[in-house]
Design a protein around this motif. Sequence first.
Motif, PDB file in Angstrom:
ATOM      1  N   THR A 145     -27.796 -36.062   8.466  1.00  0.00           N
ATOM      2  CA  THR A 145     -29.237 -36.522   9.015  1.00  0.00           C
ATOM      3  C   THR A 145     -29.143 -36.929  10.532  1.00  0.00           C
ATOM      4  OG1 THR A 145     -29.031 -38.951   8.426  1.00  0.00           O
ATOM      5  CG2 THR A 145     -29.999 -37.501   6.572  1.00  0.00           C
ATOM      6  N   VAL A 146     -30.101 -36.959  10.859  1.00  0.00           N
ATOM      7  CA  VAL A 146     -30.167 -37.480  12.526  1.00  0.00           C
ATOM      8  C   VAL A 146     -29.654 -39.126  12.460  1.00  0.00           C
ATOM      9  CG1 VAL A 146     -31.697 -38.345  14.126  1.00  0.00           C
ATOM     10  CG2 VAL A 146     -32.019 -36.329  13.103  1.00  0.00           C
ATOM     11  N   GLU A 147     -30.089 -39.820  11.579  1.00  0.00           N
ATOM     12  CA  GLU A 147     -29.402 -41.182  11.503  1.00  0.00           C
ATOM     13  C   GLU A 147     -28.086 -41.432  11.485  1.00  0.00           C
ATOM     14  OE1 GLU A 147     -32.164 -39.925   9.403  1.00  0.00           O
ATOM     15  OE2 GLU A 147     -33.800 -41.112  10.482  1.00  0.00           O
ATOM     16  N   GLU A 148     -27.396 -40.451  10.370  1.00  0.00           N
ATOM     17  CA  GLU A 148     -25.709 -40.736  10.305  1.00  0.00           C
ATOM     18  C   GLU A 148     -25.454 -39.995  11.841  1.00  0.00           C
ATOM     19  OE1 GLU A 148     -25.232 -39.784   5.642  1.00  0.00           O
ATOM     20  OE2 GLU A 148     -26.429 -38.276   6.788  1.00  0.00           O
ATOM     21  N   PHE A 149     -25.786 -39.060  12.227  1.00  0.00           N
ATOM     22  CA  PHE A 149     -25.315 -38.464  13.287  1.00  0.00           C
ATOM     23  C   PHE A 149     -25.424 -39.355  14.723  1.00  0.00           C
ATOM     24  CE2 PHE A 149     -25.352 -36.130  17.309  1.00  0.00           C
ATOM     25  CZ  PHE A 149     -23.890 -35.374  17.247  1.00  0.00           C
ATOM     26  N   VAL A 150     -26.614 -40.127  14.685  1.00  0.00           N
ATOM     27  CA  VAL A 150     -26.456 -40.967  15.722  1.00  0.00           C
ATOM     28  C   VAL A 150     -25.624 -42.217  15.431  1.00  0.00           C
ATOM     29  CG1 VAL A 150     -28.089 -42.805  16.630  1.00  0.00           C
ATOM     30  CG2 VAL A 150     -28.978 -40.485  16.361  1.00  0.00           C
ATOM     31  N   ASP A 151     -25.642 -42.626  14.132  1.00  0.00           N
ATOM     32  CA  ASP A 151     -24.409 -43.754  13.922  1.00  0.00           C
ATOM     33  C   ASP A 151     -23.202 -43.287  14.100  1.00  0.00           C
ATOM     34  OD1 ASP A 151     -26.254 -45.445  13.058  1.00  0.00           O
ATOM     35  OD2 ASP A 151     -26.043 -45.114  10.839  1.00  0.00           O
ATOM     36  N   HIS A 152     -22.886 -41.972  14.437  1.00  0.00           N
ATOM     37  CA  HIS A 152     -21.572 -41.469  14.349  1.00  0.00           C
ATOM     38  C   HIS A 152     -21.266 -41.308  16.010  1.00  0.00           C
ATOM     39  CE1 HIS A 152     -18.121 -38.807  14.789  1.00  0.00           C
ATOM     40  NE2 HIS A 152     -18.751 -38.063  15.424  1.00  0.00           N
ATOM     41  N   ILE A 153     -22.180 -40.960  16.682  1.00  0.00           N
ATOM     42  CA  ILE A 153     -22.151 -40.961  18.408  1.00  0.00           C
ATOM     43  C   ILE A 153     -22.252 -42.228  18.920  1.00  0.00           C
ATOM     44  CG2 ILE A 153     -22.135 -38.342  18.604  1.00  0.00           C
ATOM     45  CD1 ILE A 153     -25.220 -38.939  19.680  1.00  0.00           C
ATOM     46  N   ALA A 154     -23.269 -43.060  18.509  1.00  0.00           N
ATOM     47  CA  ALA A 154     -23.349 -44.289  19.144  1.00  0.00           C
ATOM     48  C   ALA A 154     -23.862 -45.359  18.034  1.00  0.00           C
ATOM     49  CB  ALA A 154     -25.055 -44.119  19.832  1.00  0.00           C
ATOM     50  N   PRO A 155     -22.700 -45.942  17.523  1.00  0.00           N
ATOM     51  CA  PRO A 155     -22.834 -46.849  16.447  1.00  0.00           C
ATOM     52  C   PRO A 155     -23.844 -47.908  16.741  1.00  0.00           C
ATOM     53  CG  PRO A 155     -20.395 -46.481  17.237  1.00  0.00           C
ATOM     54  CD  PRO A 155     -21.127 -45.454  17.842  1.00  0.00           C
ATOM     55  N   PRO A 156     -24.038 -48.605  15.655  1.00  0.00           N
ATOM     56  CA  PRO A 156     -24.662 -49.919  15.652  1.00  0.00           C
ATOM     57  C   PRO A 156     -23.566 -50.957  16.433  1.00  0.00           C
ATOM     58  CG  PRO A 156     -24.793 -49.372  13.476  1.00  0.00           C
ATOM     59  CD  PRO A 156     -24.027 -48.152  14.426  1.00  0.00           C
ATOM     60  N   THR A 157     -24.207 -51.998  17.096  1.00  0.00           N
ATOM     61  CA  THR A 157     -23.218 -53.076  17.610  1.00  0.00           C
ATOM     62  C   THR A 157     -23.724 -54.175  17.117  1.00  0.00           C
ATOM     63  OG1 THR A 157     -24.528 -53.126  19.896  1.00  0.00           O
ATOM     64  CG2 THR A 157     -22.867 -51.586  19.862  1.00  0.00           C
ATOM     65  N   GLU A 158     -22.716 -55.055  17.378  1.00  0.00           N
ATOM     66  CA  GLU A 158     -22.927 -56.601  17.046  1.00  0.00           C
ATOM     67  C   GLU A 158     -22.016 -57.241  18.260  1.00  0.00           C
ATOM     68  OE1 GLU A 158     -20.964 -59.480  13.815  1.00  0.00           O
ATOM     69  OE2 GLU A 158     -22.803 -58.117  13.227  1.00  0.00           O
TER      70      GLU A 158
END
Length: 139
Positions: free
Chosen positions: A115-128
């Motif tokens: 999915t778009v969400e999973e792909f975005v998480d792959h190339i630009a993961p969420p940060t903390e």
Amino acid sequence: MIYSIDVQITAPVEDTEIADRVGTAIANVFPGAEPEEQHGEVVAEVHSLDHFSELLHRQEILDTARGEFFESQRGDTFSFDLKKQAAFEGVVNFAVGTPDELGDIHVRVRVEQPTVEEFVDHIAPPTEEGKPITPDDFE
């Protein structure tokens, strides 16, 4: 996970510009692209954003990238614009607001799998606190 994406890249070539330099700007950010001049613009296609993702990590602009990607998401696609001069130097600089007088590099990503969400998480993961959060962090 296997990713299946189609990335279309276009950039106008103004009379004061050299098409090869615009092509170099694209190739510096998207290696593997083979830019071609067509009707006053340079067009290219790639099927990987691995190098682009490395640039996002190196420049520590993952949150900015995620915002750009999700803000433009329409179904299975997202798009964004990049500044040509920065791209020529191999730097990611998102173009926001008024377009540059020479035009910007427009990138449209269609995600077939996952999915778009999973792909975005792959190339630009969420940060903390500016550091990427990986699935290992949840264990």
